[in-house]
Design an enzyme around this catalytic site. Structure first.
Site, PDB file in Angstrom:
ATOM      1  N   ASN A   1      -2.406  -7.485  -1.956  1.00 17.30           N
ATOM      2  CA  ASN A   1      -1.372  -7.685  -2.479  1.00 17.30           C
ATOM      3  C   ASN A   1      -1.431  -7.318  -4.075  1.00 17.30           C
ATOM      4  O   ASN A   1      -0.479  -6.304  -4.581  1.00 17.30           O
ATOM      5  CB  ASN A   1      -0.404  -8.985  -2.747  1.00 17.30           C
ATOM      6  CG  ASN A   1       0.338  -9.039  -1.299  1.00 17.30           C
ATOM      7  OD1 ASN A   1       1.199  -8.647  -0.900  1.00 17.30           O
ATOM      8  ND2 ASN A   1      -0.232 -10.084  -0.625  1.00 17.30           N
TER       9      ASN A   1
ATOM     10  N   MET B   1      -4.528 -19.402  -4.176  1.00 17.16           N
ATOM     11  CA  MET B   1      -4.493 -20.703  -3.307  1.00 17.16           C
ATOM     12  C   MET B   1      -4.756 -21.997  -4.196  1.00 17.16           C
ATOM     13  O   MET B   1      -5.225 -23.044  -3.729  1.00 17.16           O
ATOM     14  CB  MET B   1      -5.527 -20.684  -2.217  1.00 17.16           C
ATOM     15  CG  MET B   1      -5.330 -19.395  -1.368  1.00 17.16           C
ATOM     16  SD  MET B   1      -3.751 -19.510  -0.722  1.00 17.16           S
ATOM     17  CE  MET B   1      -3.815 -18.625   0.995  1.00 17.16           C
ATOM     18  N   LYS B   2      -4.196 -22.167  -5.388  1.00 18.35           N
ATOM     19  CA  LYS B   2      -4.509 -23.334  -6.077  1.00 18.35           C
ATOM     20  C   LYS B   2      -2.844 -23.741  -6.425  1.00 18.35           C
ATOM     21  O   LYS B   2      -2.005 -22.687  -6.725  1.00 18.35           O
ATOM     22  CB  LYS B   2      -5.046 -22.850  -7.516  1.00 18.35           C
ATOM     23  CG  LYS B   2      -6.653 -22.924  -7.198  1.00 18.35           C
ATOM     24  CD  LYS B   2      -7.205 -24.355  -7.012  1.00 18.35           C
ATOM     25  CE  LYS B   2      -8.367 -24.236  -6.498  1.00 18.35           C
ATOM     26  NZ  LYS B   2      -9.039 -25.600  -5.954  1.00 18.35           N
TER      27      LYS B   2
ATOM     28  N   GLY C   1      -7.004  -9.820  -2.310  1.00 19.97           N
ATOM     29  CA  GLY C   1      -6.317  -9.056  -3.351  1.00 19.97           C
ATOM     30  C   GLY C   1      -5.618  -7.835  -2.853  1.00 19.97           C
ATOM     31  O   GLY C   1      -5.271  -6.830  -3.817  1.00 19.97           O
TER      32      GLY C   1
ATOM     33  N   HIS D   1       4.892 -15.511  -0.067  1.00 25.27           N
ATOM     34  CA  HIS D   1       4.469 -16.383   0.822  1.00 25.27           C
ATOM     35  C   HIS D   1       4.684 -15.656   2.286  1.00 25.27           C
ATOM     36  O   HIS D   1       5.804 -15.135   2.481  1.00 25.27           O
ATOM     37  CB  HIS D   1       5.263 -17.563   0.853  1.00 25.27           C
ATOM     38  CG  HIS D   1       4.921 -18.696   1.569  1.00 25.27           C
ATOM     39  ND1 HIS D   1       3.658 -19.328   1.482  1.00 25.27           N
ATOM     40  CD2 HIS D   1       5.258 -19.115   2.744  1.00 25.27           C
ATOM     41  CE1 HIS D   1       3.607 -20.248   2.404  1.00 25.27           C
ATOM     42  NE2 HIS D   1       4.714 -20.033   3.302  1.00 25.27           N
TER      43      HIS D   1
ATOM     44  N   ASN E   1       5.685 -15.689  -6.614  1.00 22.60           N
ATOM     45  CA  ASN E   1       4.525 -15.832  -5.629  1.00 22.60           C
ATOM     46  C   ASN E   1       5.091 -15.107  -4.262  1.00 22.60           C
ATOM     47  O   ASN E   1       6.413 -15.002  -3.822  1.00 22.60           O
ATOM     48  CB  ASN E   1       4.755 -17.278  -5.532  1.00 22.60           C
ATOM     49  CG  ASN E   1       3.631 -17.513  -4.178  1.00 22.60           C
ATOM     50  OD1 ASN E   1       2.420 -17.013  -4.119  1.00 22.60           O
ATOM     51  ND2 ASN E   1       3.737 -18.329  -3.116  1.00 22.60           N
TER      52      ASN E   1
END
Ligand code: GAR
Length: 193
Positions: A22, A94-95, A20, A113, A111
């Protein structure tokens, strides 16, 4: 650009699965926006996610859901609606969200990445960068669509790969840049507020 007619502030839900960091940088940024951007919810698929501690520290509501059980999606969507969530930030989540879920929040899920998309979608990005002897890697903030790591890019930051880098050292240097990039990207798409 996310359009919020008449809105004078934005309610954000951050989805996490792990540390967490971010999430923390988004919270810190939101606290400087004079309540224009409010991190209202922390959602996780993982009850052991370390990042859940920020719920207590910053007094933000948290909720854990089993994302493998698709019948739960309706509950999650209802909870987001109940809390008047305008935008979802995936931060180390991660889902994979279902197409139905993404459609419901079309254009309002972003998101981060850890690669220079469109290169290295998916997992183990840093090791793949090293295996290919790339000179640069980095991070990307993008809109989420139904294809993995393929939505429109909002912002990217390049990071030089060093000769002595391992996947761990590269990940650490990129993560530092993620903490700067994600708030910048959120600000960019909410510029009309
Ligand atoms: C970050 O590096 C993020 O880019 C990555 O997981 C890490 C989470 O760190 N996300 C993905 O790989 C998504 N495919 P954090 O929990 O400390 O923010």
């Amino acid at each position: 650009m996310v359009k919020f007619p008449g809105a004078n502030h934005l309610n954000v839900a951050v989805f996490i699965s792990g540390a967490g960091t971010n999430l923390k940088s988004l919270i810190k940024f939101s606290l400087k926006t004079k309540k224009k951007i409010i991190i209202k919810l922390i959602i996780s698929n993982n009850k052991k996610a370390k990042g859940l501690k920020y719920s207590k520290i910053f007094k933000i509501k948290k909720k854990i859901y089993n994302f493998d059980d698709k019948t739960n999606e309706e509950n999650i969507l209802n909870f987001l609606e109940y809390n008047q969530i305008d935008i979802i930030c995936l931060a180390g989540f991660m889902k994979i969200l279902s197409t139905k879920f993404i459609k419901k929040f079309k254009g309002k899920i972003i998101n981060i990445h850890p690669s220079l998309l469109p290169k290295y979608k998916g997992l183990n990005t840093h090791q793949r960068v090293l295996d290919n002897n790339d000179n640069f890697s980095g991070c990307t903030v993008h809109y989420v669509n139904s294809k993995l790591d393929s939505g429109k890019i909002i912002l990217q930051k390049k990071v030089k790969v060093l000769k002595r880098d391992t996947a761990k050292t590269l990940a650490k240097r990129i993560l530092k840049q993620e903490h700067i990039l994600y708030p910048m990207a959120l600000k960019k798409i909410c510029i009309n507020l």
